[in-house]
Scaffold this active site. Structure first.
Site, PDB file in Angstrom:
ATOM      1  N   THR A  66       0.884  -1.268  -0.044  1.00  0.00           N
ATOM      2  CA  THR A  66       0.136   0.029   0.132  1.00  0.00           C
ATOM      3  C   THR A  66       0.934   1.170   0.042  1.00  0.00           C
ATOM      4  OG1 THR A  66      -2.003   1.077   1.185  1.00  0.00           O
ATOM      5  CG2 THR A  66      -0.297   0.100   2.523  1.00  0.00           C
ATOM      6  N   LYS A  70       3.738   1.414  -3.741  1.00  0.00           N
ATOM      7  CA  LYS A  70       3.022   0.811  -4.827  1.00  0.00           C
ATOM      8  C   LYS A  70       3.940   0.830  -6.245  1.00  0.00           C
ATOM      9  CE  LYS A  70      -1.792   0.043  -3.733  1.00  0.00           C
ATOM     10  NZ  LYS A  70      -3.181   0.281  -4.211  1.00  0.00           N
ATOM     11  N   ASP A 107      -5.922  -4.511  -8.128  1.00  0.00           N
ATOM     12  CA  ASP A 107      -6.951  -3.277  -7.749  1.00  0.00           C
ATOM     13  C   ASP A 107      -8.087  -3.333  -8.854  1.00  0.00           C
ATOM     14  OD1 ASP A 107      -6.016  -2.626  -5.465  1.00  0.00           O
ATOM     15  OD2 ASP A 107      -4.492  -1.216  -6.411  1.00  0.00           O
ATOM     16  N   GLY A 133     -10.925  11.915 -10.254  1.00  0.00           N
ATOM     17  CA  GLY A 133      -9.638  11.503  -9.733  1.00  0.00           C
ATOM     18  C   GLY A 133      -8.691  11.102 -10.904  1.00  0.00           C
ATOM     19  N   GLY A 135      -5.321   9.609  -9.579  1.00  0.00           N
ATOM     20  CA  GLY A 135      -4.305   9.104  -8.820  1.00  0.00           C
ATOM     21  C   GLY A 135      -4.087   7.560  -8.995  1.00  0.00           C
ATOM     22  N   ASN A 157     -10.216  15.787 -12.953  1.00  0.00           N
ATOM     23  CA  ASN A 157      -9.296  15.846 -11.611  1.00  0.00           C
ATOM     24  C   ASN A 157      -9.221  17.341 -11.305  1.00  0.00           C
ATOM     25  OD1 ASN A 157      -7.658  14.332  -9.655  1.00  0.00           O
ATOM     26  ND2 ASN A 157      -6.034  15.553 -10.742  1.00  0.00           N
ATOM     27  N   ARG A 158      -9.074  17.481 -10.077  1.00  0.00           N
ATOM     28  CA  ARG A 158      -8.902  18.996  -9.528  1.00  0.00           C
ATOM     29  C   ARG A 158      -7.424  19.549 -10.044  1.00  0.00           C
ATOM     30  NH1 ARG A 158      -9.281  17.732  -3.234  1.00  0.00           N
ATOM     31  NH2 ARG A 158      -8.443  15.970  -3.880  1.00  0.00           N
ATOM     32  N   THR A 159      -6.433  18.776 -10.457  1.00  0.00           N
ATOM     33  CA  THR A 159      -5.157  19.218 -11.112  1.00  0.00           C
ATOM     34  C   THR A 159      -5.348  18.523 -12.378  1.00  0.00           C
ATOM     35  OG1 THR A 159      -4.223  19.097  -8.948  1.00  0.00           O
ATOM     36  CG2 THR A 159      -2.890  19.235 -10.936  1.00  0.00           C
ATOM     37  N   TYR A 224     -14.766   3.743   1.381  1.00  0.00           N
ATOM     38  CA  TYR A 224     -15.704   3.019   1.971  1.00  0.00           C
ATOM     39  C   TYR A 224     -15.721   3.204   3.442  1.00  0.00           C
ATOM     40  CZ  TYR A 224     -11.304   0.612   3.037  1.00  0.00           C
ATOM     41  OH  TYR A 224     -10.017   0.263   3.203  1.00  0.00           O
TER      42      TYR A 224
END
Length: 276
Positions: A66, A70, A107, A133, A135, A157-159, A224
């Site tokens: 994690t 990664k 994933d 998103g 990421g 995405n915000r960026t 979650y």
């Protein structure tokens, strides 16, 4: 008398105490009466490679990976699966009998399996998907949706720069949408995914206007905690089919558990209850 070794597995990260993976794998080990242990392993960045290479000598058959390791795991793995290469990150490692470190990413598998379980009949090719998103989680989502034939992915995405980088990597079926315009591309979407941390307990709210959601659209939030985010609650009120993020966490763990402990676990309500 020869005593058989007990397989060990775990999750490595920094920090890692918050991980629910030990609870999940511990539940499966108890349910199936299997020998083995699964433990959290917090490793400092300067010790990462040496620690990973030592784990097989201590009886570990594999680990989950994690944040923040990664991507770094790709650098030291001897064998990297095609899907880990496509996603550009690793979340599951197998220490092989020949001494090689095999890196994989489950994933995307977990994301798709969760959708199929939570929204039976869902089809990636049914229409455009909107992804909030850009990421690591978004990379897994995009790669899996494209593989299953999604005709278009509207990525916001915000960026903007991060979204553009993913479009350049994944190709023409990815269309970047300005964050301030995100609410305007929902009305004909077949799937809407929040892959950001927005809406998570302790994080900022997801403030994208959601009035464009329509009945029948499949909506999923990778967050979650809480299990029902405001995003999912609003979507449900508008008649969408909602899938929470807990199932992705569970399903992505299935292939690793099977490889490490020799049993393919079932994802059921008892599994969800054990984590919750």
């Amino acid at each position: 008398m020869t005593v058989p070794s007990i397989p060990l597995a775990g999750v490595i990260g920094a920090p890692v105490a918050h991980s629910r993976s030990p609870r999940l794998h511990g539940h499966w080990l108890r349910t199936y009466g299997l020998p083995g242990h699964y433990v959290p392993l917090e490793i400092a960045a300067e010790d990462f490679e040496a620690a990973v290479r030592t784990l097989p000598k201590l009886g570990f058959v594999g680990v989950n990976v994690t944040i923040p390791y990664k991507e770094k795991m790709l650098e030291i793995a001897d064998v990297v699966s095609d899907r880990a290469t496509r996603i550009g990150a690793v979340n599951t490692v197998i220490f092989r009998a020949d001494g090689k470190i095999h890196a994989d990413n489950t994933d995307g598998y977990g994301f798709i399996e969760n959708l199929c379980q939570g929204a039976p009949g869902w089809d990636a090719a049914a229409g455009p998907a909107v992804v909030f998103g850009a990421g690591g989680a978004a990379r897994a989502v995009i790669a899996s949706l494209l593989e299953l034939g999604a005709p278009e992915i509207r990525l916001t995405n915000r960026t903007r720069l991060r979204a553009d980088a993913l479009k350049n990597e994944f190709g023409s079926r990815v269309r970047v949408v300005e964050w301030v315009q995100a609410g305007n591309v929902l009305d004909d979407a077949a799937l809407v995914v929040n892959s950001t941390s927005l809406g998570m307990a302790g994080k900022a709210k997801l403030r994208v206007p959601l009035d464009g959601l329509r009945k029948g659209t499949v909506v999923t939030d990778l967050v979650y905690t809480p299990l029902q985010t405001r995003f999912l609650r609003v979507a449900a009120e508008q008649g969408c089919t909602c899938v929470d993020g807990l199932g992705m966490l569970i399903h992505q763990a299935v292939p690793g558990f099977e490889r490490w402990f020799g049993k393919r676990p079932e994802v059921d309500e008892a599994t969800r209850a054990a984590i919750l």
